[in-house]
Design a protein around this motif. Structure first.
Motif, PDB file in Angstrom:
ATOM      1  N   TYR A 100       0.722  -1.211  -0.055  1.00 42.52           N
ATOM      2  CA  TYR A 100       0.096  -0.143   0.127  1.00 42.52           C
ATOM      3  C   TYR A 100       0.963   1.310   0.001  1.00 42.52           C
ATOM      4  N   LYS A 101       0.448   2.181  -0.578  1.00 44.50           N
ATOM      5  CA  LYS A 101       1.071   3.654  -0.847  1.00 44.50           C
ATOM      6  C   LYS A 101       0.103   4.719  -0.075  1.00 44.50           C
ATOM      7  N   ALA A 102       0.783   5.438   0.535  1.00 41.62           N
ATOM      8  CA  ALA A 102       0.146   6.560   1.253  1.00 41.62           C
ATOM      9  C   ALA A 102      -0.584   7.418   0.296  1.00 41.62           C
ATOM     10  N   ARG A 103      -1.707   7.925   0.754  1.00 41.66           N
ATOM     11  CA  ARG A 103      -2.719   8.975   0.199  1.00 41.66           C
ATOM     12  C   ARG A 103      -2.158  10.361   0.733  1.00 41.66           C
ATOM     13  N   ALA A 104      -1.074  10.780  -0.244  1.00 45.77           N
ATOM     14  CA  ALA A 104      -0.573  11.930   0.639  1.00 45.77           C
ATOM     15  C   ALA A 104       0.346  12.948  -0.512  1.00 45.77           C
ATOM     16  N   CYS A 105       0.184  14.145  -0.148  1.00 45.00           N
ATOM     17  CA  CYS A 105       0.927  15.107  -0.835  1.00 45.00           C
ATOM     18  C   CYS A 105       2.043  15.734   0.029  1.00 45.00           C
ATOM     19  N   VAL A 106       3.293  15.727  -0.371  1.00 41.97           N
ATOM     20  CA  VAL A 106       4.271  16.422   0.731  1.00 41.97           C
ATOM     21  C   VAL A 106       4.919  17.638  -0.207  1.00 41.97           C
ATOM     22  N   ILE A 107       4.839  18.702   0.504  1.00 42.79           N
ATOM     23  CA  ILE A 107       4.979  20.002  -0.127  1.00 42.79           C
ATOM     24  C   ILE A 107       6.010  21.065   0.616  1.00 42.79           C
ATOM     25  N   ASP A 108       6.840  21.423  -0.018  1.00 40.56           N
ATOM     26  CA  ASP A 108       7.961  22.541   0.886  1.00 40.56           C
ATOM     27  C   ASP A 108       8.639  23.437  -0.105  1.00 40.56           C
ATOM     28  N   LEU A 109       8.785  24.466   0.432  1.00 45.69           N
ATOM     29  CA  LEU A 109       9.631  25.340  -0.534  1.00 45.69           C
ATOM     30  C   LEU A 109      11.075  25.240  -0.418  1.00 45.69           C
ATOM     31  N   ASP A 110      11.559  24.247   0.384  1.00 43.45           N
ATOM     32  CA  ASP A 110      12.856  23.947   0.749  1.00 43.45           C
ATOM     33  C   ASP A 110      12.830  22.467   0.385  1.00 43.45           C
ATOM     34  N   ALA A 111      13.868  22.211  -0.750  1.00 39.66           N
ATOM     35  CA  ALA A 111      13.995  21.041  -1.159  1.00 39.66           C
ATOM     36  C   ALA A 111      14.502  19.946  -0.535  1.00 39.66           C
ATOM     37  N   SER A 112      15.302  20.408   0.677  1.00 38.06           N
ATOM     38  CA  SER A 112      15.833  19.530   1.510  1.00 38.06           C
ATOM     39  C   SER A 112      15.227  18.837   2.435  1.00 38.06           C
ATOM     40  N   SER A 113      13.886  19.158   2.536  1.00 38.41           N
ATOM     41  CA  SER A 113      12.939  18.352   3.360  1.00 38.41           C
ATOM     42  C   SER A 113      12.904  17.103   2.750  1.00 38.41           C
ATOM     43  N   SER A 114      13.029  16.721   1.730  1.00 37.17           N
ATOM     44  CA  SER A 114      12.641  15.417   1.038  1.00 37.17           C
ATOM     45  C   SER A 114      13.582  14.297   1.548  1.00 37.17           C
ATOM     46  N   SER A 115      14.642  14.695   2.249  1.00 31.47           N
ATOM     47  CA  SER A 115      15.278  13.735   2.907  1.00 31.47           C
ATOM     48  C   SER A 115      14.733  13.013   4.035  1.00 31.47           C
ATOM     49  N   SER A 116      13.844  13.707   4.549  1.00 30.86           N
ATOM     50  CA  SER A 116      13.262  13.445   5.947  1.00 30.86           C
ATOM     51  C   SER A 116      12.024  12.520   5.903  1.00 30.86           C
ATOM     52  N   LEU A 121       6.308   5.165   3.041  1.00 26.41           N
ATOM     53  CA  LEU A 121       5.273   6.010   2.372  1.00 26.41           C
ATOM     54  C   LEU A 121       5.008   5.515   0.782  1.00 26.41           C
ATOM     55  N   LEU A 122       6.042   5.205   0.125  1.00 22.50           N
ATOM     56  CA  LEU A 122       6.079   4.736  -1.127  1.00 22.50           C
ATOM     57  C   LEU A 122       5.596   5.966  -1.987  1.00 22.50           C
ATOM     58  N   LEU A 123       5.939   7.112  -1.683  1.00 27.52           N
ATOM     59  CA  LEU A 123       5.527   8.155  -2.475  1.00 27.52           C
ATOM     60  C   LEU A 123       6.191   8.107  -3.870  1.00 27.52           C
ATOM     61  N   SER A 124       5.423   8.505  -4.822  1.00 27.47           N
ATOM     62  CA  SER A 124       6.120   8.618  -6.260  1.00 27.47           C
ATOM     63  C   SER A 124       6.193  10.246  -6.473  1.00 27.47           C
ATOM     64  N   ALA A 125       6.931  10.288  -7.592  1.00 29.52           N
ATOM     65  CA  ALA A 125       7.390  11.725  -7.745  1.00 29.52           C
ATOM     66  C   ALA A 125       6.236  12.749  -7.851  1.00 29.52           C
ATOM     67  N   ASP A 126       5.030  12.496  -8.368  1.00 29.62           N
ATOM     68  CA  ASP A 126       4.022  13.488  -8.536  1.00 29.62           C
ATOM     69  C   ASP A 126       3.322  13.486  -7.463  1.00 29.62           C
ATOM     70  N   GLN A 127       3.687  13.000  -6.121  1.00 26.67           N
ATOM     71  CA  GLN A 127       2.801  13.318  -4.911  1.00 26.67           C
ATOM     72  C   GLN A 127       3.795  14.223  -4.125  1.00 26.67           C
ATOM     73  N   MET A 128       5.091  14.717  -4.585  1.00 24.55           N
ATOM     74  CA  MET A 128       5.969  15.455  -3.943  1.00 24.55           C
ATOM     75  C   MET A 128       6.143  16.758  -4.749  1.00 24.55           C
ATOM     76  N   VAL A 129       6.184  18.072  -3.926  1.00 25.13           N
ATOM     77  CA  VAL A 129       6.418  19.267  -4.705  1.00 25.13           C
ATOM     78  C   VAL A 129       7.361  20.026  -3.887  1.00 25.13           C
ATOM     79  N   PHE A 130       8.485  20.484  -4.450  1.00 20.00           N
ATOM     80  CA  PHE A 130       9.490  21.130  -3.667  1.00 20.00           C
ATOM     81  C   PHE A 130       9.921  22.420  -4.499  1.00 20.00           C
TER      82      PHE A 130
END
Length: 249
Positions: A100-116, A121-130
């Protein structure tokens, strides 16, 4: 005892479902599964959201690899019940069974947050916006300048998540209203979502600034004031979380 049925208000049902195992509630709302998209904005919102996924994954026996660790093959009644409403926050992958993958969107103006972000969550690229750089506690940057540059991309990510749902109920957002990204961009996205999906529910877990914290900045109080005005207009429910209390949990 009366045999008459009753209906729990939708707002209360939604809040209950966040903290109580859905399989233990015998109300028609939970029998008709309705999906919720988790939106994590800014460094604080991402950290709080990560803890949410850790807790709900443990509750539903979702491992660090996204695989369900229950005993459904042996008809374990309790484990089978965990899957009855798992689609509220999770979606099944197309490649691996019981993953199962999380129903989620992860957003931040600072791209370094992706490391945390946890791998579970098995997030795909289109679920994350930096974005390109942090707002540095500047509410105007998140709401009017840097935030507007990526808000359409954020809405596109939310649209794709909504289209993957059969009965989308709405979004729940974790963010800090004292920050430039969580407060500025978070409330901008909330307003955009309200315009595009006026009948969807919006719930926020909003971390309020505390002057007792060592890294407190005076501007956080102004950011919070501006954010509260937006939340009053566009959020159906806001759960207030004190930053100092959050550190003490």
């Amino acid at each position: 005892a009366s045999d008459k049925s009753f209906t729990i208000p939708t707002e209360i049902q939604w809040l209950i479902s966040l903290f109580v195992d859905a399989s233990s509630l015998s109300v028609s709302y939970l029998q008709n599964e309705r999906e919720i998209i988790q939106v994590q904005i800014g460094h604080c919102g991402i950290c709080v959201g990560n803890q949410f996924w850790h807790s709900i994954g443990k509750q539903h026996k979702i491992g660090s690899d996204g695989i369900f660790k229950g005993d459904v093959d042996k008809y374990n009644r309790e484990d089978c019940a965990l899957l009855e409403n798992i689609g509220v926050y999770y979606k099944a992958t197309e490649t691996q069974p019981m993953t199962y993958k999380a129903r989620a969107c992860v957003i931040d103006l600072d791209a370094s947050s992706s490391s945390s972000l946890p791998a579970s969550l098995l997030l795909s690229a289109d679920q994350m916006v930096f974005g390109g750089c942090a707002a540095n506690k500047n509410w105007a940057k998140g709401h009017y300048t840097q935030g507007t540059a990526i808000v359409d991309e954020c809405m596109e990510a939310l649209r794709k998540e909504s289209e993957s749902c059969s009965k989308p109920q709405g979004i729940q957002m974790t963010h800090s209203i004292g920050g430039g990204t969580g407060g500025g961009l978070g409330t901008l996205l909330l307003a955009k979502y309200r315009d595009c999906y006026p009948h969807q529910r919006t719930l926020t877990f909003s971390v309020f600034p505390s002057s007792a914290e060592a890294d407190y900045a005076a501007v956080e109080a102004y950011n919070a004031t501006l954010s509260m005005q937006e939340l009053a207009q566009n959020a159906d429910m806001t759960v207030v979380v004190d930053n100092e209390a959050l550190f003490n949990i």
